[in-house]
Design a protein around this motif. Structure first.
Motif, PDB file in Angstrom:
ATOM      1  N   TRP A 172       0.827  -1.203   0.000  1.00  0.00           N
ATOM      2  CA  TRP A 172       0.000   0.000   0.000  1.00  0.00           C
ATOM      3  C   TRP A 172       0.862   1.253   0.000  1.00  0.00           C
ATOM      4  O   TRP A 172       0.503   2.270  -0.609  1.00  0.00           O
ATOM      5  CB  TRP A 172      -0.947   0.004   1.198  1.00  0.00           C
ATOM      6  CG  TRP A 172      -2.075  -0.944   1.028  1.00  0.00           C
ATOM      7  CD1 TRP A 172      -2.204  -2.188   1.579  1.00  0.00           C
ATOM      8  CD2 TRP A 172      -3.231  -0.749   0.205  1.00  0.00           C
ATOM      9  NE1 TRP A 172      -3.368  -2.772   1.167  1.00  0.00           N
ATOM     10  CE2 TRP A 172      -4.024  -1.906   0.313  1.00  0.00           C
ATOM     11  CE3 TRP A 172      -3.670   0.280  -0.605  1.00  0.00           C
ATOM     12  CZ2 TRP A 172      -5.236  -2.053  -0.352  1.00  0.00           C
ATOM     13  CZ3 TRP A 172      -4.868   0.137  -1.266  1.00  0.00           C
ATOM     14  CH2 TRP A 172      -5.628  -1.011  -1.139  1.00  0.00           C
ATOM     15  N   LEU A 173       1.985   1.216   0.696  1.00  0.00           N
ATOM     16  CA  LEU A 173       2.896   2.369   0.688  1.00  0.00           C
ATOM     17  C   LEU A 173       3.454   2.609  -0.717  1.00  0.00           C
ATOM     18  O   LEU A 173       3.557   3.753  -1.169  1.00  0.00           O
ATOM     19  CB  LEU A 173       4.035   2.155   1.685  1.00  0.00           C
ATOM     20  CG  LEU A 173       3.631   2.165   3.157  1.00  0.00           C
ATOM     21  CD1 LEU A 173       4.817   1.782   4.025  1.00  0.00           C
ATOM     22  CD2 LEU A 173       3.097   3.524   3.549  1.00  0.00           C
ATOM     23  N   LEU A 174       3.789   1.542  -1.411  1.00  0.00           N
ATOM     24  CA  LEU A 174       4.273   1.682  -2.779  1.00  0.00           C
ATOM     25  C   LEU A 174       3.185   2.210  -3.701  1.00  0.00           C
ATOM     26  O   LEU A 174       3.439   3.038  -4.579  1.00  0.00           O
ATOM     27  CB  LEU A 174       4.805   0.341  -3.293  1.00  0.00           C
ATOM     28  CG  LEU A 174       6.076  -0.170  -2.619  1.00  0.00           C
ATOM     29  CD1 LEU A 174       6.396  -1.574  -3.102  1.00  0.00           C
ATOM     30  CD2 LEU A 174       7.223   0.773  -2.893  1.00  0.00           C
ATOM     31  N   ARG A 175       1.960   1.747  -3.502  1.00  0.00           N
ATOM     32  CA  ARG A 175       0.837   2.216  -4.317  1.00  0.00           C
ATOM     33  C   ARG A 175       0.582   3.709  -4.076  1.00  0.00           C
ATOM     34  O   ARG A 175       0.327   4.468  -5.015  1.00  0.00           O
ATOM     35  CB  ARG A 175      -0.402   1.401  -3.994  1.00  0.00           C
ATOM     36  CG  ARG A 175      -1.587   1.754  -4.858  1.00  0.00           C
ATOM     37  CD  ARG A 175      -2.743   0.853  -4.578  1.00  0.00           C
ATOM     38  NE  ARG A 175      -2.443  -0.491  -5.081  1.00  0.00           N
ATOM     39  CZ  ARG A 175      -3.257  -1.515  -4.987  1.00  0.00           C
ATOM     40  NH1 ARG A 175      -4.425  -1.375  -4.410  1.00  0.00           N
ATOM     41  NH2 ARG A 175      -2.930  -2.683  -5.473  1.00  0.00           N
ATOM     42  N   MET A 176       0.656   4.134  -2.801  1.00  0.00           N
ATOM     43  CA  MET A 176       0.470   5.561  -2.494  1.00  0.00           C
ATOM     44  C   MET A 176       1.577   6.410  -3.105  1.00  0.00           C
ATOM     45  O   MET A 176       1.331   7.518  -3.596  1.00  0.00           O
ATOM     46  CB  MET A 176       0.399   5.771  -0.989  1.00  0.00           C
ATOM     47  CG  MET A 176      -0.881   5.293  -0.368  1.00  0.00           C
ATOM     48  SD  MET A 176      -1.061   5.743   1.364  1.00  0.00           S
ATOM     49  CE  MET A 176      -0.003   4.535   2.137  1.00  0.00           C
ATOM     50  N   ALA A 177       2.802   5.900  -3.087  1.00  0.00           N
ATOM     51  CA  ALA A 177       3.910   6.636  -3.692  1.00  0.00           C
ATOM     52  C   ALA A 177       3.707   6.765  -5.200  1.00  0.00           C
ATOM     53  O   ALA A 177       3.980   7.827  -5.782  1.00  0.00           O
ATOM     54  CB  ALA A 177       5.231   5.930  -3.389  1.00  0.00           C
ATOM     55  N   LYS A 178       3.217   5.708  -5.822  1.00  0.00           N
ATOM     56  CA  LYS A 178       2.948   5.746  -7.263  1.00  0.00           C
ATOM     57  C   LYS A 178       1.887   6.789  -7.580  1.00  0.00           C
ATOM     58  O   LYS A 178       2.018   7.556  -8.534  1.00  0.00           O
ATOM     59  CB  LYS A 178       2.504   4.364  -7.741  1.00  0.00           C
ATOM     60  CG  LYS A 178       2.188   4.298  -9.209  1.00  0.00           C
ATOM     61  CD  LYS A 178       1.702   2.917  -9.601  1.00  0.00           C
ATOM     62  CE  LYS A 178       1.246   2.922 -11.036  1.00  0.00           C
ATOM     63  NZ  LYS A 178       0.640   1.643 -11.416  1.00  0.00           N
ATOM     64  N   TRP A 179       0.818   6.839  -6.764  1.00  0.00           N
ATOM     65  CA  TRP A 179      -0.244   7.824  -6.982  1.00  0.00           C
ATOM     66  C   TRP A 179       0.278   9.234  -6.753  1.00  0.00           C
ATOM     67  O   TRP A 179      -0.149  10.173  -7.418  1.00  0.00           O
ATOM     68  CB  TRP A 179      -1.411   7.540  -6.059  1.00  0.00           C
ATOM     69  CG  TRP A 179      -2.388   6.571  -6.620  1.00  0.00           C
ATOM     70  CD1 TRP A 179      -2.110   5.349  -7.157  1.00  0.00           C
ATOM     71  CD2 TRP A 179      -3.790   6.754  -6.720  1.00  0.00           C
ATOM     72  NE1 TRP A 179      -3.261   4.752  -7.566  1.00  0.00           N
ATOM     73  CE2 TRP A 179      -4.311   5.592  -7.311  1.00  0.00           C
ATOM     74  CE3 TRP A 179      -4.647   7.772  -6.349  1.00  0.00           C
ATOM     75  CZ2 TRP A 179      -5.656   5.432  -7.544  1.00  0.00           C
ATOM     76  CZ3 TRP A 179      -5.996   7.607  -6.581  1.00  0.00           C
ATOM     77  CH2 TRP A 179      -6.490   6.454  -7.177  1.00  0.00           C
ATOM     78  N   ALA A 180       1.200   9.412  -5.793  1.00  0.00           N
ATOM     79  CA  ALA A 180       1.746  10.747  -5.525  1.00  0.00           C
ATOM     80  C   ALA A 180       2.607  11.225  -6.690  1.00  0.00           C
ATOM     81  O   ALA A 180       2.588  12.407  -7.035  1.00  0.00           O
ATOM     82  CB  ALA A 180       2.562  10.726  -4.234  1.00  0.00           C
ATOM     83  N   HIS A 181       3.344  10.319  -7.306  1.00  0.00           N
ATOM     84  CA  HIS A 181       4.205  10.690  -8.436  1.00  0.00           C
ATOM     85  C   HIS A 181       3.437  10.785  -9.742  1.00  0.00           C
ATOM     86  O   HIS A 181       3.774  11.597 -10.607  1.00  0.00           O
ATOM     87  CB  HIS A 181       5.347   9.683  -8.592  1.00  0.00           C
ATOM     88  CG  HIS A 181       6.330   9.719  -7.465  1.00  0.00           C
ATOM     89  ND1 HIS A 181       7.026  10.841  -7.119  1.00  0.00           N
ATOM     90  CD2 HIS A 181       6.720   8.761  -6.598  1.00  0.00           C
ATOM     91  CE1 HIS A 181       7.811  10.581  -6.102  1.00  0.00           C
ATOM     92  NE2 HIS A 181       7.636   9.320  -5.752  1.00  0.00           N
ATOM     93  N   HIS A 182       2.428   9.958  -9.926  1.00  0.00           N
ATOM     94  CA  HIS A 182       1.619   9.941 -11.147  1.00  0.00           C
ATOM     95  C   HIS A 182       0.141   9.948 -10.776  1.00  0.00           C
ATOM     96  O   HIS A 182      -0.511   8.892 -10.784  1.00  0.00           O
ATOM     97  CB  HIS A 182       1.936   8.685 -11.983  1.00  0.00           C
ATOM     98  CG  HIS A 182       3.383   8.544 -12.324  1.00  0.00           C
ATOM     99  ND1 HIS A 182       4.006   9.352 -13.236  1.00  0.00           N
ATOM    100  CD2 HIS A 182       4.326   7.699 -11.859  1.00  0.00           C
ATOM    101  CE1 HIS A 182       5.274   9.000 -13.324  1.00  0.00           C
ATOM    102  NE2 HIS A 182       5.496   8.003 -12.493  1.00  0.00           N
ATOM    103  N   PRO A 183      -0.409  11.107 -10.458  1.00  0.00           N
ATOM    104  CA  PRO A 183      -1.827  11.149 -10.050  1.00  0.00           C
ATOM    105  C   PRO A 183      -2.743  10.815 -11.219  1.00  0.00           C
ATOM    106  O   PRO A 183      -2.360  10.961 -12.381  1.00  0.00           O
ATOM    107  CB  PRO A 183      -2.016  12.594  -9.590  1.00  0.00           C
ATOM    108  CG  PRO A 183      -0.929  13.366 -10.230  1.00  0.00           C
ATOM    109  CD  PRO A 183       0.214  12.415 -10.433  1.00  0.00           C
ATOM    110  N   PRO A 184      -3.965  10.364 -10.921  1.00  0.00           N
ATOM    111  CA  PRO A 184      -4.902  10.038 -11.994  1.00  0.00           C
ATOM    112  C   PRO A 184      -5.314  11.301 -12.745  1.00  0.00           C
ATOM    113  O   PRO A 184      -5.256  12.412 -12.215  1.00  0.00           O
ATOM    114  CB  PRO A 184      -6.084   9.412 -11.264  1.00  0.00           C
ATOM    115  CG  PRO A 184      -5.968   9.872  -9.871  1.00  0.00           C
ATOM    116  CD  PRO A 184      -4.527  10.094  -9.609  1.00  0.00           C
ATOM    117  N   SER A 185      -5.768  11.114 -13.978  1.00  0.00           N
ATOM    118  CA  SER A 185      -6.172  12.251 -14.789  1.00  0.00           C
ATOM    119  C   SER A 185      -7.483  12.839 -14.273  1.00  0.00           C
ATOM    120  O   SER A 185      -8.209  12.222 -13.508  1.00  0.00           O
ATOM    121  CB  SER A 185      -6.333  11.820 -16.247  1.00  0.00           C
ATOM    122  OG  SER A 185      -7.420  10.922 -16.354  1.00  0.00           O
TER     123      SER A 185
END
Length: 57
Positions: free
Chosen positions: A5-18
């Motif tokens: 989940w921490l990795l998923r949150m980091a991914k969303w922080a770097h590449h937010p959804p459109s």
């Protein structure tokens, strides 16, 4: 908390959804709340309500 989940949150922080995806998610949530509200007020038609089928053993 799971490290995934921490990795998923980091991914969303770097590449937010459109913006389109965010609008789509909020539209689906609004539609679900609208249907729940209509059903709660008793305005949901009987033909759209499913009946439970008894289980046979």
């Amino acid at each position: 908390m799971n490290p995934i989940w921490l990795l998923r949150m980091a991914k969303w922080a770097h590449h937010p959804p459109s913006v389109k995806r965010v609008i789509l998610v909020f539209a689906v949530i609004a539609l679900a709340l609208l249907i729940a509200g209509i059903q709660w007020m008793g305005w949901w038609p009987d033909w759209a309500t499913s009946e439970r089928v008894p289980r046979r053993f």
